[in-house]
Design an enzyme around this catalytic site. Structure first.
Site, mmCIF file in Angstrom:
data_model
loop_
_atom_site.group_PDB
_atom_site.id
_atom_site.type_symbol
_atom_site.label_atom_id
_atom_site.label_comp_id
_atom_site.label_asym_id
_atom_site.label_seq_id
_atom_site.Cartn_x
_atom_site.Cartn_y
_atom_site.Cartn_z
ATOM 1 N N CYS A 126 -30.576 18.087 46.836
ATOM 2 C CA CYS A 126 -31.978 18.114 47.260
ATOM 3 C C CYS A 126 -32.297 16.967 48.227
ATOM 4 O O CYS A 126 -32.857 17.206 49.308
ATOM 5 C CB CYS A 126 -32.896 18.092 46.046
ATOM 6 S SG CYS A 126 -32.468 16.844 44.808
HETATM 7 N N1 LIG Z 1 -32.946 20.121 39.676
HETATM 8 C C1 LIG Z 1 -32.842 20.004 40.982
HETATM 9 O O1 LIG Z 1 -33.819 19.689 41.695
HETATM 10 C C2 LIG Z 1 -31.531 20.246 41.669
HETATM 11 C C3 LIG Z 1 -30.367 20.472 40.948
HETATM 12 N N2 LIG Z 1 -29.198 20.682 41.605
HETATM 13 C C4 LIG Z 1 -27.956 20.928 40.854
HETATM 14 O O2 LIG Z 1 -28.017 22.262 40.334
HETATM 15 C C5 LIG Z 1 -27.330 22.335 39.092
HETATM 16 C C6 LIG Z 1 -28.327 22.830 38.018
HETATM 17 O O3 LIG Z 1 -29.386 21.898 37.946
HETATM 18 P P1 LIG Z 1 -30.651 22.122 37.037
HETATM 19 O O4 LIG Z 1 -31.132 23.517 37.144
HETATM 20 O O5 LIG Z 1 -31.577 21.017 37.363
HETATM 21 O O6 LIG Z 1 -30.001 21.888 35.584
HETATM 22 P P2 LIG Z 1 -30.575 22.256 34.143
HETATM 23 O O7 LIG Z 1 -30.071 21.177 33.234
HETATM 24 O O8 LIG Z 1 -32.035 22.498 34.203
HETATM 25 O O9 LIG Z 1 -29.827 23.644 33.793
HETATM 26 C C7 LIG Z 1 -28.449 23.722 33.553
HETATM 27 C C8 LIG Z 1 -28.116 25.138 33.140
HETATM 28 O O10 LIG Z 1 -26.710 25.272 32.918
HETATM 29 C C9 LIG Z 1 -26.492 25.911 31.642
HETATM 30 N N3 LIG Z 1 -25.157 25.549 31.193
HETATM 31 C C10 LIG Z 1 -24.721 24.355 30.733
HETATM 32 N N4 LIG Z 1 -23.391 24.406 30.444
HETATM 33 C C11 LIG Z 1 -22.982 25.665 30.768
HETATM 34 C C12 LIG Z 1 -21.727 26.348 30.697
HETATM 35 N N5 LIG Z 1 -20.624 25.729 30.256
HETATM 36 N N6 LIG Z 1 -21.671 27.642 31.083
HETATM 37 C C13 LIG Z 1 -22.774 28.284 31.512
HETATM 38 N N7 LIG Z 1 -23.999 27.694 31.606
HETATM 39 C C14 LIG Z 1 -24.098 26.389 31.237
HETATM 40 C C15 LIG Z 1 -27.652 25.399 30.820
HETATM 41 O O11 LIG Z 1 -27.923 26.164 29.662
HETATM 42 P P3 LIG Z 1 -27.281 25.794 28.225
HETATM 43 O O12 LIG Z 1 -27.008 24.324 28.192
HETATM 44 O O13 LIG Z 1 -28.323 26.226 27.248
HETATM 45 O O14 LIG Z 1 -26.024 26.592 28.168
HETATM 46 C C16 LIG Z 1 -28.781 25.576 31.852
HETATM 47 O O15 LIG Z 1 -29.095 26.945 31.942
HETATM 48 C C17 LIG Z 1 -26.799 20.921 38.820
HETATM 49 O O16 LIG Z 1 -25.486 20.825 39.288
HETATM 50 C C18 LIG Z 1 -27.709 20.040 39.653
HETATM 51 O O17 LIG Z 1 -27.076 18.841 39.979
HETATM 52 C C19 LIG Z 1 -29.129 20.727 42.975
HETATM 53 C C20 LIG Z 1 -30.251 20.526 43.732
HETATM 54 C C21 LIG Z 1 -31.538 20.228 43.133
HETATM 55 C C1 LIG Z 2 -34.834 13.118 40.128
HETATM 56 C C2 LIG Z 2 -33.350 13.258 39.943
HETATM 57 O O1 LIG Z 2 -32.795 12.819 38.943
HETATM 58 N N1 LIG Z 2 -32.685 13.890 40.906
HETATM 59 C C3 LIG Z 2 -31.265 14.123 40.856
HETATM 60 C C4 LIG Z 2 -30.803 14.867 42.081
HETATM 61 C C5 LIG Z 2 -30.756 16.358 41.898
HETATM 62 C C6 LIG Z 2 -29.874 17.070 42.916
HETATM 63 O O2 LIG Z 2 -30.033 17.222 44.085
HETATM 64 O O3 LIG Z 2 -28.808 17.551 42.466
HETATM 65 P P1 LIG Z 2 -27.283 17.422 42.723
HETATM 66 O O4 LIG Z 2 -26.851 16.670 41.536
HETATM 67 O O5 LIG Z 2 -26.843 18.813 42.701
HETATM 68 O O6 LIG Z 2 -26.884 16.734 43.949
HETATM 69 C C7 LIG Z 2 -30.490 12.817 40.784
HETATM 70 O O7 LIG Z 2 -30.893 11.819 41.357
HETATM 71 O O8 LIG Z 2 -29.396 12.847 40.216
#
Ligand SMILES: NC(=O)C1=CN([C@@H]2O[C@H](COP(=O)(O)OP(=O)(O)OC[C@H]3O[C@@H](n4cnc5c(N)ncnc54)[C@H](OP(=O)(O)O)[C@@H]3O)[C@@H](O)[C@H]2O)C=CC1
Ligand SMILES: CC(=O)N[C@@H](CCC(=O)OP(=O)(O)O)C(=O)O
Length: 326
Positions: free
Chosen positions: A155
Site C-alpha cells: 500500500c
Molecule cells: N491491509 C492492507 O492495507 C494491505 C495488506 N496487504 C497484504 O495483503 C495480505 C492480507 O492482508 P490483510 O487482508 O490485511 O490480512 P488479514 O489479517 O486481515 O487477513 C488474512 C487472511 O488470511 C487468512 N489465512 C491465514 N492463514 C491462512 C492459510 N494458511 N490459508 C488460507 N488462509 C489463511 C485469514 O483467515 P484465518 O486466519 O481465519 O484462516 C484471513 O482471511 C497480507 O500479505 C498483507 O501484508 C497488502 C496491501 C495492503
Molecule cells: C498500518 C500498517 O501496519 N500497515 C502495514 C502495511 C500493509 C501493506 O501494505 O502490506 P504488505 O505487508 O503487503 O506490504 C505495515 O506497515 O506493515
C-alpha cells in the site's frame, strides 16, 4: 467469464476484493477460503461483514481437496494471505497452471537475498519468483498481461511510486523523503495490541527499517527515506514526499512529467492543490497534488489512496482485468 478463487477472504483485503469481483460481470467467484483451522470456516462472509449481505457465499477451509478443486474450476487465485503463507501457495497454484495475484510481499523483490532480511524467510521458490511481475497497474500493464505470477504492490509503495515514478528523469542523487500515514486497516484484521482502539495514536513506526523502503527503492531505482505513521482512522494512506530536483528544473517540467497520467482514469494530478484521504477512501483512485519551488529546486508532492483499494484489492482487480484482457 473468468473464475477466481479468493484465499484469505475473511481478512480486510480478501473481503474487499471479494466485493469487487462479485460486482464484475465478466468475473465469477469459484470460492472463498480461509485456513484449515480457521475459527471462521463454514461461516457466511456476510456474518463477518454485514455490509456484504448481498454476497451469498461461505468461507471454506483450504484443505488439500479444496486446493485441487480450485485447480479444476478456477482460472486464477487471489492470495490475500500473509507473506509466509502466500510464498508456498503462490508457487503451488502457479505450478498447476493458474494465474496468481498475490497481495502479500512474498514475490515483490526480484533479488532473493532481500527476503531473509525483510521478511524473515529464505525464498523457497526462486524459479517462480523469476517469473513474477510487480503489479503496479499504470506502469507495468504489458508485463502483467504476459505473466501468470503477479505480485500486487504494498500500500505505501503504491502511493509513493505513483507520485515518484513520473519524476525519475528529474531526480538527482538526493534521496526523496517520504512521510506517510496509514489507517489502521493497513495492519490487517487480526487482534494486535498496537492496533487496539485505546492504543492507536498518530505515531511513526518502523523508522529507518520498514520493508516498504527497499520495495520503493527497488522499483524506483533510487534510494529513499521512508517513514510510515499509524493514524487514528480506519482506511486510507497519505504519503507526502519532499525531494530536490535537478538544477534548472521548471514547474512546467514537473507538469510535463505528470502528464503521463493524462490517460490514466484512476490517477488524478493537481498542481498547487493537495489531496485528502476522505476523497479516495472506498474508491480505486489515487489523488496526487504537487507544488514546486523553482528557486530551491524542492518539490513537495502528496499522494492519497485507500490502502485496501488502490493499495491492495482494487489494484489486484486492475491486474486481473489487464491480465485477462477484460
Ligand atoms: N491491509 C492492507 O492495507 C494491505 C495488506 N496487504 C497484504 O495483503 C495480505 C492480507 O492482508 P490483510 O487482508 O490485511 O490480512 P488479514 O489479517 O486481515 O487477513 C488474512 C487472511 O488470511 C487468512 N489465512 C491465514 N492463514 C491462512 C492459510 N494458511 N490459508 C488460507 N488462509 C489463511 C485469514 O483467515 P484465518 O486466519 O481465519 O484462516 C484471513 O482471511 C497480507 O500479505 C498483507 O501484508 C497488502 C496491501 C495492503
Ligand atoms: C498500518 C500498517 O501496519 N500497515 C502495514 C502495511 C500493509 C501493506 O501494505 O502490506 P504488505 O505487508 O503487503 O506490504 C505495515 O506497515 O506493515
Amino acid at each position: 467469464m473468468k473464475s477466481i478463487a479468493i484465499i484469505g477472504a475473511s481478512g480486510y483485503t480478501g473481503a474487499q476484493i471479494t466485493a469487487l469481483i462479485h460486482s464484475e460481470a465478466q468475473l465469477s467467484i469459484q470460492g472463498l477460503y480461509v485456513s484449515e483451522g480457521s475459527a471462521d470456516k463454514g461461516k457466511p462472509l456476510a456474518e463477518l461483514y454485514p455490509v456484504y449481505s448481498h454476497i451469498d457465499l461461505c468461507l471454506s477451509p483450504l484443505t488439500e481437496e479444496a486446493k485441487h478443486q480450485i485447480v479444476q474450476d478456477a482460472d486464477a487465485v487471489v492470495l490475500a494471505t500473509e507473506h509466509s503463507v502466500s510464498l508456498h501457495l503462490a508457487a503451488w497454484f502457479y505450478a498447476q497452471g493458474l494465474a496468481v495475484f498475490d497481495l502479500s510481499g512474498a514475490y515483490r523483490f526480484a533479488d532473493t537475498a532481500q527476503y531473509p532480511k525483510w521478511y524473515g524467510f529464505e525464498h523457497a521458490h526462486p524459479q517462480v519468483l523469476a517469473e513474477a511481475v510487480y503489479g503496479l497497474a499504470e506502469w507495468n500493464a504489458e508485463a502483467i498481461a504476459k505473466t501468470r505470477m503477479i505480485a500486487v504492490p504494498g500500500c505505501y509503495p503504491t502511493a509513493s511510486l505513483c507520485a515518484l515514478k513520473p519524476l525519475k528523469h528529474l531526480l538527482t542523487d538526493a534521496w526523496p523523503v517520504i512521510n506517510a500515514v496509514s489507517g489502521v486497516t493497513g495492519a490487517g484484521r487480526k487482534a494486535q495490541l498496537h492496533t487496539s482502539f485505546c492504543e492507536v495514536s498518530l505515531t511513526p513506526y518502523g523508522v529507518l527499517g520498514h520493508r516498504h523502503q527497499p520495495e520503493i527503492a527497488s522499483q524506483l531505482g533510487q534510494e529513499v527515506i521512508f517513514t510510515p505513521h499509524l493514524g487514528n482512522f480506519k482506511r486510507g494512506i497519505l504519503a507526502t514526499i519532499t525531494v530536490q530536483l535537478k538544477p534548472g528544473t521548471l514547474s512546467r517540467d514537473v507538469a510535463q512529467a505528470y502528464s503521463v497520467y493524462d490517460d490514466a482514469p484512476l490517477v488524478t494530478v493537481k498542481q498547487n492543490q493537495f489531496p485528502k484521504v476522505d476523497d479516495v477512501v472506498h474508491t480505486p483512485n489515487c489523488h496526487i497534488g504537487w507544488k514546486f519551488d523553482e528557486l530551491s529546486g524542492y518539490l513537495v508532492v502528496s499522494s492519497a489512496i485507500d490502502n485496501l483499494m488502490k493499495g491492495a484489492a482494487s489494484q489486484a482487480l486492475q491486474c486481473i482485468k489487464i491480465h485477462f484482457g477484460l
